[in-house]
Design an enzyme around this catalytic site. Structure first.
Site: not given
Length: 203
Positions: A9, A11-12, A69-70, A155, A175, A180-181
């Site tokens: 991913n 973006g991640k 894992d989110s 988001d 952000k 959370h990340r």
């Protein structure tokens, strides 16, 4: 130290690289390897899934692996989509389909009952068999329609009350300081720093 992010991913990967950019770590991702199959997410918790992915990538590459894992927990939906966030609308669902399904399930639900949180659990698996965890949470409210062009996943629907904007509207630096990340990665940075120190012989 070489660290593999157990994700494709983009973006991640960008978010994690940004958070770790000042550390003496060479960051790789699954895109840098040809022989790693799709990672299964068969656990019933974020921690189980993160651990499973981190171990699998560590074993496949022989390098320390970081997996997260989110997902989104919506109180009105009893915590759903939870661990199924990425495939909420089906195994092949994209972000738009997942967001559409979420809005559909919340049709007619007033703002005060649309409370939710993003949760992120990070697992770091090392070649010597160690497994470390960190966790972060960010509280918010699900909006009535998507807003903003940034971010990914849910988001555009996740409003952060203190800013009155969705994750997709907030500047990346904000952000990346409250998400959370970001919280989980802040704790993971301490773990990684310790591993780097160990690799250097404790110097």
């Amino acid at each position: 130290m070489r660290l593999v992010i157990a994700s494709r991913n983009q973006g991640k990967i960008r978010e994690i690289k940004a958070m770790l950019s000042d550390m003496p770590v060479e960051i790789l991702s699954l895109s840098d390897f040809d022989n790693i199959p799709e990672l299964a997410e068969e656990g019933s918790t974020f921690q189980e899934n993160a651990a499973q992915k981190a171990r699998s990538v560590m074993l496949a590459t022989g390098l320390t692996a970081l997996a997260d894992d989110s997902g989104l927990e919506v109180d009105y939906l009893g915590g759903a989509p939870g661990v199924y966030s990425a495939r909420f609308a089906g195994a092949k669902a994209n972000d738009a389909a997942n967001n559409y399904k979420l809005l559909k399930l919340l049709t007619g639900v007033p703002r005060e009952k649309r409370t939710a949180r993003f949760v992120c659990v990070i697992a770091i698996a090392t070649p010597d068999g160690q497994l470390y965890y960190s966790e972060g949470k960010c509280e918010g409210v699900i909006g009535f329609k998507p807003a903003g062009d940034g971010g990914f996943g849910y988001d555009p629907l996740f409003i952060v009350p203190q800013y009155g904007q969705t994750f997709a509207q907030l500047p990346p630096d904000i952000k990346n300081s409250i998400s959370h990340r970001a919280q989980a990665l802040t704790l993971a940075r301490e773990i990684i720093a310790g591993l780097v120190n160990e690799e250097r012989g404790g110097v």
